[in-house]
Design a protein around this motif. Structure first.
Motif, PDB file in Angstrom:
ATOM      1  N   GLU A 284       3.929 -10.212  -4.472  1.00  0.00           N
ATOM      2  CA  GLU A 284       4.615  -9.645  -3.291  1.00  0.00           C
ATOM      3  C   GLU A 284       3.584  -9.477  -2.178  1.00  0.00           C
ATOM      4  OE1 GLU A 284       7.737  -8.411  -2.649  1.00  0.00           O
ATOM      5  OE2 GLU A 284       8.665  -8.849  -4.598  1.00  0.00           O
TER       6      GLU A 284
ATOM      7  N   ILE B  29      -2.204   2.535  -3.258  1.00  0.00           N
ATOM      8  CA  ILE B  29      -1.282   1.707  -2.466  1.00  0.00           C
ATOM      9  C   ILE B  29      -1.871   0.297  -2.452  1.00  0.00           C
ATOM     10  CG2 ILE B  29      -0.080   1.441  -0.254  1.00  0.00           C
ATOM     11  CD1 ILE B  29       0.470   4.184  -1.381  1.00  0.00           C
ATOM     12  N   ALA B  30      -1.124  -0.661  -2.973  1.00  0.00           N
ATOM     13  CA  ALA B  30      -1.659  -2.029  -3.067  1.00  0.00           C
ATOM     14  C   ALA B  30      -0.501  -3.028  -3.047  1.00  0.00           C
ATOM     15  CB  ALA B  30      -2.456  -2.174  -4.369  1.00  0.00           C
ATOM     16  N   ARG B  31      -0.869  -4.292  -2.925  1.00  0.00           N
ATOM     17  CA  ARG B  31       0.157  -5.343  -2.983  1.00  0.00           C
ATOM     18  C   ARG B  31       0.332  -5.803  -4.425  1.00  0.00           C
ATOM     19  NH1 ARG B  31      -1.898  -7.746   2.157  1.00  0.00           N
ATOM     20  NH2 ARG B  31      -3.360  -8.912   0.868  1.00  0.00           N
TER      21      ARG B  31
ATOM     22  N   GLY C 151       5.389   1.400  -0.845  1.00  0.00           N
ATOM     23  CA  GLY C 151       4.046   1.973  -0.785  1.00  0.00           C
ATOM     24  C   GLY C 151       3.722   2.712   0.500  1.00  0.00           C
ATOM     25  N   LEU C 152       3.953   2.057   1.638  1.00  0.00           N
ATOM     26  CA  LEU C 152       3.581   2.709   2.891  1.00  0.00           C
ATOM     27  C   LEU C 152       4.486   3.909   3.173  1.00  0.00           C
ATOM     28  CD1 LEU C 152       2.550  -0.247   5.243  1.00  0.00           C
ATOM     29  CD2 LEU C 152       1.117   1.274   3.878  1.00  0.00           C
TER      30      LEU C 152
ATOM     31  N   THR D 169       4.567  -6.961   1.258  1.00  0.00           N
ATOM     32  CA  THR D 169       4.748  -5.507   1.273  1.00  0.00           C
ATOM     33  C   THR D 169       3.730  -4.812   0.366  1.00  0.00           C
ATOM     34  OG1 THR D 169       6.295  -5.618  -0.561  1.00  0.00           O
ATOM     35  CG2 THR D 169       7.239  -5.696   1.660  1.00  0.00           C
ATOM     36  N   TYR D 170       3.617  -3.519   0.582  1.00  0.00           N
ATOM     37  CA  TYR D 170       2.731  -2.698  -0.251  1.00  0.00           C
ATOM     38  C   TYR D 170       3.583  -1.819  -1.167  1.00  0.00           C
ATOM     39  CZ  TYR D 170      -1.135  -3.984   2.771  1.00  0.00           C
ATOM     40  OH  TYR D 170      -2.084  -4.683   3.441  1.00  0.00           O
ATOM     41  N   SER D 171       3.051  -1.555  -2.353  1.00  0.00           N
ATOM     42  CA  SER D 171       3.738  -0.682  -3.304  1.00  0.00           C
ATOM     43  C   SER D 171       2.788   0.440  -3.716  1.00  0.00           C
ATOM     44  CB  SER D 171       4.181  -1.479  -4.534  1.00  0.00           C
ATOM     45  OG  SER D 171       5.030  -2.541  -4.136  1.00  0.00           O
TER      46      SER D 171
END
Ligand SMILES: Cc1cc2nc3c(=O)[nH]c(=O)nc-3n(C[C@H](O)[C@H](O)[C@H](O)COP(=O)(O)OP(=O)(O)OC[C@H]3O[C@@H](n4cnc5c(N)ncnc54)[C@H](O)[C@@H]3O)c2cc1C
Length: 223
Positions: free
Chosen positions: A9, A3-5, A62-63, A12-14
């Motif tokens: 962006e 999980i990272a940015r 992500g989250l 948000t996290y993806s």
């Protein structure tokens, strides 16, 4: 699953799928917790190139993806904890039956009998609520508040059971290598692992305060 940015962006996290043998990705030994088991590791990324093709779901998911199974995971830890608590209880009942003190078995003492009764009752209550919440999950519900309650109650009571198990075993329970000593150390961890008891309480209280009286799933009367 990482999980990272995204570079462009920042809000948000993806989620990304990254092979552990990718260049720049290494798995290093984690620390050893009090149970003595080697159950955690650190994943280090150093100039590990992750492309858009490795994106899991959509940008910004992500989250949601990372935390999407948190209720289920919380509940699935409970049977592990219950199994350890049951073992501690069984070992203790056997010890009380066989350990001789003052010319009779330890279990003949009413103070020991009462401890055993409290341990078994706590175990039964903890197991019952986990079965109830898991049945709701199986039926397609999302027992979020119940999962917080189960994790809290099971972890706290399993640790109490382990503590009494050590107490009743006396020196035999304090000795390194004794099964009950290991169960005590292992069960101590679950009051913190997968969300500490304080975090479970936060979740329960938030749900109670956010809903009208009588409408919180966990406190609503069954029909
Ligand atoms: C061996 C090991 C295995 C693990 N396995 C898992 C796993 O399988 N799944 C998983 O999800 N996690 C796992 N964890 C992580 C574990 O869930 C965290 O350690 C735990 O959530 C506590 O976080 P922290 O250690 O950063 O403590 P901190 O967040 O620094 O908290 C320290 C103390 O402050 C309290 N606290 C923090 N914030 C609040 C708040 N808002 N309100 C009230 N009290 C608060 C905490 O309850 C705790 O008592 C593992 C950890 C270890 C050591």
């Amino acid at each position: 699953m990482l999980i990272a940015r995204m570079a462009d962006e920042v809000e948000t996290y993806s989620a990304f799928l990254v092979d552990l043998d990718s260049p720049g990705c290494t798995v290093t030994d984690g620390q050893t917790p009090m149970s003595g088991q080697h159950i955690e590791a650190d994943i280090v990324f150093d100039r590990c190139h992750v492309t858009r093709e490795q994106l899991l779901g959509s940008v910004g998911d992500g989250l949601r993806i990372g935390l999407g199974r948190v209720t289920t995971n919380r509940l699935l830890h409970c049977p592990t904890v219950l199994g350890h608590a049951r073992r501690a209880l069984e070992l203790t009942v056997e010890f009380a039956r066989t350990r001789q003190v003052f010319g009779g078995p330890l279990g003949a003492l009413q103070s020991i009998q009462h401890k055993l009764a409290d341990m078994a009752t706590a175990y039964y209550a903890a197991r019952s609520m986990v079965h109830d919440a898991l049945a709701a999950l199986d039926a397609g519900a999302r027992p979020r508040t119940e999962a917080f309650m189960c994790k809290l109650f099971v972890a706290e009571n399993a640790f109490r059971i382990a503590d009494e198990a050590v107490q009743i075993h006396g020196k035999a329970g304090l000795t390194r290598g004794a099964e009950v000593e290991w169960l005590f150390r292992r069960l101590r961890m679950f009051r913190i692992l997968t969300g500490s008891s304080e975090i479970q309480r936060n979740g329960i209280a938030k749900a109670l305060l956010a809903t009208e009286p009588g409408t919180t799933p966990a406190t609503r009367e069954r029909t």
